[in-house]
Enzyme design. Structure first.
Site, PDB file in Angstrom:
ATOM      1  N   THR A   1      -2.234  -0.313   8.806  1.00 30.67           N
ATOM      2  CA  THR A   1      -2.101   0.459   7.560  1.00 30.67           C
ATOM      3  C   THR A   1      -2.214   1.971   7.779  1.00 30.67           C
ATOM      4  O   THR A   1      -2.884   2.418   8.723  1.00 30.67           O
ATOM      5  CB  THR A   1      -3.220   0.018   6.580  1.00 30.67           C
ATOM      6  OG1 THR A   1      -3.308   0.935   5.503  1.00 30.67           O
ATOM      7  CG2 THR A   1      -4.588  -0.019   7.264  1.00 30.67           C
ATOM      8  N   ASP A   2      -1.623   2.727   6.866  1.00 29.95           N
ATOM      9  CA  ASP A   2      -1.746   4.194   6.927  1.00 29.95           C
ATOM     10  C   ASP A   2      -3.186   4.639   6.651  1.00 29.95           C
ATOM     11  O   ASP A   2      -3.556   5.775   6.934  1.00 29.95           O
ATOM     12  CB  ASP A   2      -0.784   4.876   5.936  1.00 29.95           C
ATOM     13  CG  ASP A   2      -0.951   4.442   4.476  1.00 29.95           C
ATOM     14  OD1 ASP A   2      -1.844   3.625   4.169  1.00 29.95           O
ATOM     15  OD2 ASP A   2      -0.162   4.942   3.638  1.00 29.95           O
ATOM     16  N   GLU A   3      -4.007   3.724   6.092  1.00 33.35           N
ATOM     17  CA  GLU A   3      -5.376   4.114   5.730  1.00 33.35           C
ATOM     18  C   GLU A   3      -6.242   4.427   6.949  1.00 33.35           C
ATOM     19  O   GLU A   3      -7.296   5.049   6.819  1.00 33.35           O
ATOM     20  CB  GLU A   3      -6.028   3.030   4.862  1.00 33.35           C
ATOM     21  CG  GLU A   3      -5.181   2.752   3.634  1.00 33.35           C
ATOM     22  CD  GLU A   3      -5.895   2.063   2.494  1.00 33.35           C
ATOM     23  OE1 GLU A   3      -7.122   2.101   2.434  1.00 33.35           O
ATOM     24  OE2 GLU A   3      -5.183   1.501   1.646  1.00 33.35           O
TER      25      GLU A   3
ATOM     26  N   TYR B   1     -12.859  -1.098   4.742  1.00 36.93           N
ATOM     27  CA  TYR B   1     -11.577  -1.774   5.049  1.00 36.93           C
ATOM     28  C   TYR B   1     -10.807  -0.992   6.116  1.00 36.93           C
ATOM     29  O   TYR B   1     -10.391  -1.552   7.136  1.00 36.93           O
ATOM     30  CB  TYR B   1     -10.726  -1.908   3.768  1.00 36.93           C
ATOM     31  CG  TYR B   1      -9.260  -2.096   4.066  1.00 36.93           C
ATOM     32  CD1 TYR B   1      -8.815  -3.214   4.768  1.00 36.93           C
ATOM     33  CD2 TYR B   1      -8.315  -1.138   3.691  1.00 36.93           C
ATOM     34  CE1 TYR B   1      -7.464  -3.376   5.073  1.00 36.93           C
ATOM     35  CE2 TYR B   1      -6.971  -1.294   3.993  1.00 36.93           C
ATOM     36  CZ  TYR B   1      -6.550  -2.415   4.681  1.00 36.93           C
ATOM     37  OH  TYR B   1      -5.222  -2.566   5.002  1.00 36.93           O
TER      38      TYR B   1
ATOM     39  N   LYS C   1      -9.688  -1.958  10.074  1.00 38.87           N
ATOM     40  CA  LYS C   1      -8.313  -1.947  10.592  1.00 38.87           C
ATOM     41  C   LYS C   1      -8.196  -0.981  11.776  1.00 38.87           C
ATOM     42  O   LYS C   1      -7.518  -1.270  12.761  1.00 38.87           O
ATOM     43  CB  LYS C   1      -7.309  -1.557   9.493  1.00 38.87           C
ATOM     44  CG  LYS C   1      -7.110  -2.594   8.422  1.00 38.87           C
ATOM     45  CD  LYS C   1      -6.622  -3.945   8.936  1.00 38.87           C
ATOM     46  CE  LYS C   1      -5.152  -3.965   9.307  1.00 38.87           C
ATOM     47  NZ  LYS C   1      -4.689  -5.332   9.670  1.00 38.87           N
TER      48      LYS C   1
HETATM   49  P1  TYD Z   1      -4.625   0.038  -4.295  1.00 32.78           P
HETATM   50  O1  TYD Z   1      -3.486  -0.786  -4.793  1.00 32.78           O
HETATM   51  O2  TYD Z   1      -5.982  -0.572  -4.308  1.00 32.78           O
HETATM   52  O3  TYD Z   1      -4.225   0.534  -2.841  1.00 32.78           O
HETATM   53  P2  TYD Z   1      -4.970   1.605  -1.844  1.00 32.78           P
HETATM   54  O4  TYD Z   1      -6.288   1.939  -2.389  1.00 32.78           O
HETATM   55  O5  TYD Z   1      -5.072   0.807  -0.638  1.00 32.78           O
HETATM   56  O6  TYD Z   1      -4.051   2.762  -1.765  1.00 32.78           O
HETATM   57  O7  TYD Z   1      -4.687   1.375  -5.141  1.00 32.78           O
HETATM   58  C1  TYD Z   1      -3.617   2.287  -5.206  1.00 32.78           C
HETATM   59  C2  TYD Z   1      -4.114   3.530  -5.921  1.00 32.78           C
HETATM   60  O8  TYD Z   1      -4.451   3.194  -7.264  1.00 32.78           O
HETATM   61  C3  TYD Z   1      -5.388   4.076  -5.303  1.00 32.78           C
HETATM   62  O9  TYD Z   1      -5.374   5.501  -5.353  1.00 32.78           O
HETATM   63  C4  TYD Z   1      -6.489   3.539  -6.197  1.00 32.78           C
HETATM   64  C5  TYD Z   1      -5.827   3.468  -7.562  1.00 32.78           C
HETATM   65  N1  TYD Z   1      -6.335   2.388  -8.437  1.00 32.78           N
HETATM   66  C6  TYD Z   1      -6.741   2.689  -9.747  1.00 32.78           C
HETATM   67  O10 TYD Z   1      -6.693   3.848 -10.186  1.00 32.78           O
HETATM   68  N2  TYD Z   1      -7.212   1.656 -10.523  1.00 32.78           N
HETATM   69  C7  TYD Z   1      -7.287   0.359 -10.070  1.00 32.78           C
HETATM   70  O11 TYD Z   1      -7.740  -0.538 -10.837  1.00 32.78           O
HETATM   71  C8  TYD Z   1      -6.849   0.069  -8.739  1.00 32.78           C
HETATM   72  C9  TYD Z   1      -6.923  -1.332  -8.198  1.00 32.78           C
HETATM   73  C10 TYD Z   1      -6.386   1.116  -7.959  1.00 32.78           C
END
Ligand code: TYD
Length: 332
Positions: A122-124, A146, A150
Site C-alpha cells: 500500500t501507499d500508506e 496497519y 505492511k
Molecule cells: P479509508 O477508506 O479508511 O482508507 P484509508 O484510510 O486507508 O485512506 O478512508 C479514506 C479516507 O476517508 C480517509 O482519509 C479517512 C476518511 N474516512 C472518513 O472521513 N470517515 C469514515 O467513516 C471512513 C471509514 C474514512
C-alpha cells in the site's frame, strides 16, 4: 498454469481473480483465504469451478500454506488485515497476519520453487506526503499500526530477495474503489449509508487527500508487474484521480441526488494521514495504462451497490459489524 492467490475472498483479491480468469485462459487459481469478517464467498460465487477453488486456511499456518501452494508456479499475496480504524482499536491481528503470514508464505515459496511471488502492499507505507509524489526508493514512514505492519512485510520481502534470492516483486497501490468492497471503507460506507438516508461520518476537516484507483485497473497493473516486472523491485500503482475527502463526498452526493446534510463531521482519526500521492513512472515504463476514468468508475460503482443490495445488506446487518460501529461512534 496453477497460481496461488491469498486473500481471494476479499475485495481486491476477488476482483483480481475475476480479471485474471477473464484475460489469462491458461490460469487456474487456488484461493487460500481464512474467511475473516472481510472475506465473502459471495464475491467469487460466479467464478467457474473448473478454474477457481477456494481453500479455507490461514496464511500463518505452515501446513495449510504447504497444501495450497503445492504445484503453483506463481503466488499473488493479498491476504491482510487492512482497515486503519480497526488497527487503531487493536493491532494484534495486523501484526500476526500481515507480518508472520508473509514470512510463512515466503518460506513456503522457497521450498516449493515458486517462480514469481508478488506481494501486494500500500501507499500508506510512505506515510503522509505534504507535497510531491512518493517514489519506490523513498523512506518508509508508516503512521498507523496497519501501515507499520505492511511496511514490515515489505521489508521482509526485500530481505528474502537479498538473502535467499527469492523471486519476489512488491506493488504499492493507492485507495481502491469498485464492486465488492466491504462497507467499512470510506466509499462503500458513503454509498450504502446514503442509499439508506443515513449520515456519513466525515473525519476532521475532510481536507485529507487520497488517490483513487479502480480495482480492475489495480488487477490489470498487478498482472503487468507479475509478468513484466523485474524481480526484487517495487512498483507503485496509483489511480487516475486525486481529491480531498470533501470533494469526493460532494461528487457522491450529487450523483446520488442526496442532500449535504447527510455529511456529519466527527472527531478526526488518530494519526490521520493528510495526503498520499504516488509517482507511477516505473509502472508506466512497463507499458501499463489506466482503463478507468474516475467519473465513469464512480458512476458504475454507485450503480453496482444499488443493484447488489443482496451482497452488502447482510454484511451491514451482521452483529460484528454493528458492534464495531458502536465502538467507533462511542469514541467520537
Ligand atoms: P479509508 O477508506 O479508511 O482508507 P484509508 O484510510 O486507508 O485512506 O478512508 C479514506 C479516507 O476517508 C480517509 O482519509 C479517512 C476518511 N474516512 C472518513 O472521513 N470517515 C469514515 O467513516 C471512513 C471509514 C474514512
Amino acid at each position: 498454469m496453477k497460481v496461488l492467490v491469498t486473500g481471494g475472498l476479499g475485495f481486491i483479491g476477488s476482483n483480481f481473480i475475476r480479471q485474471a480468469l477473464k484475460t489469462r485462459p491458461s490460469w487456474s487459481v487456488v484461493n487460500l483465504d481464512l474467511r475473516t469478517y472481510a472475506g465473502n464467498p459471495a464475491s467469487v460465487a460466479d467464478l467457474p469451478k473448473s478454474r477457481h477453488r477456494w481453500v479455507k486456511g490461514d496464511i500463518r499456518d505452515r501446513k495449510a500454506v504447504d497444501r495450497a501452494m503445492k504445484g503453483c508456479e506463481k503466488v499473488v499475496h493479498f491476504a491482510a488485515e487492512t482497515h486503519v480504524d480497526r488497527s487503531i482499536l487493536d493491532a494484534s491481528a495486523f501484526l500476526t497476519t500481515n507480518i508472520v503470514g508473509t514470512q510463512v508464505l515466503l518460506d513456503a515459496a522457497l521450498r516449493h520453487g515458486v517462480r514469481r511471488f508478488l506481494h501486494v502492499s500500500t501507499d500508506e507505507v510512505y506515510g503522509s506526503v505534504p507535497r510531491g509524489y512518493s517514489k519506490e526508493g523513498d523512506s518508509l514512514e508508516p503512521n498507523s499500526p496497519y501501515a507499520a505492519s505492511k511496511a514490515a512485510s515489505d521489508l521482509l520481502v526485500r530481505s528474502y530477495f537479498v538473502t535467499h534470492k527469492a523471486p519476489v516483486l512488491t506493488t504499492r497501490a493507492s485507495n481502491n474503489y469498485g464492486p465488492y468492497q466491504y462497507p467499512e471503507k470510506a466509499l462503500p460506507l458513503m454509498i450504502t449509508n446514503f442509499m439508506e438516508d443515513k449520515p456519513f461520518p466525515m473525519y476532521g476537516d475532510g481536507r485529507q487527500v487520497r488517490d483513487w484507483l479502480h480495482v480492475v485497473d489495480h488487477a490489470r497493473a498487478i498482472l503487468a508487474v507479475l509478468e513484466k516486472g523485474t524481480l526484487g523491485e517495487v512498483y507503485n500503482i496509483g489511480g487516475s484521480y486525486t481529491c480531498r475527502n470533501r470533494e469526493l463526498l460532494e461528487r457522491v452526493l450529487k450523483l446520488m441526488g442526496k442532500d449535504a446534510r447527510l455529511v456529519k463531521r466527527v472527531a478526526d482519526r488518530k494519526g490521520h494521514d493528510r495526503r498520499y500521492a504516488l509517482d507511477c513512472g516505473k509502472l508506466l515504463g512497463l507499458g501499463f495504462r489506466h482503463a478507468y476514468d474516475f467519473d465513469a468508475g464512480l458512476r458504475e460503482t454507485i450503480a453496482w451497490y444499488r443493484a447488489n443490495e443482496r451482497w452488502w445488506r447482510p454484511l451491514k446487518n451482521d452483529g460484528g459489524y454493528r458492534s464495531y460501529y458502536k465502538t467507533q461512534y462511542k469514541r467520537r
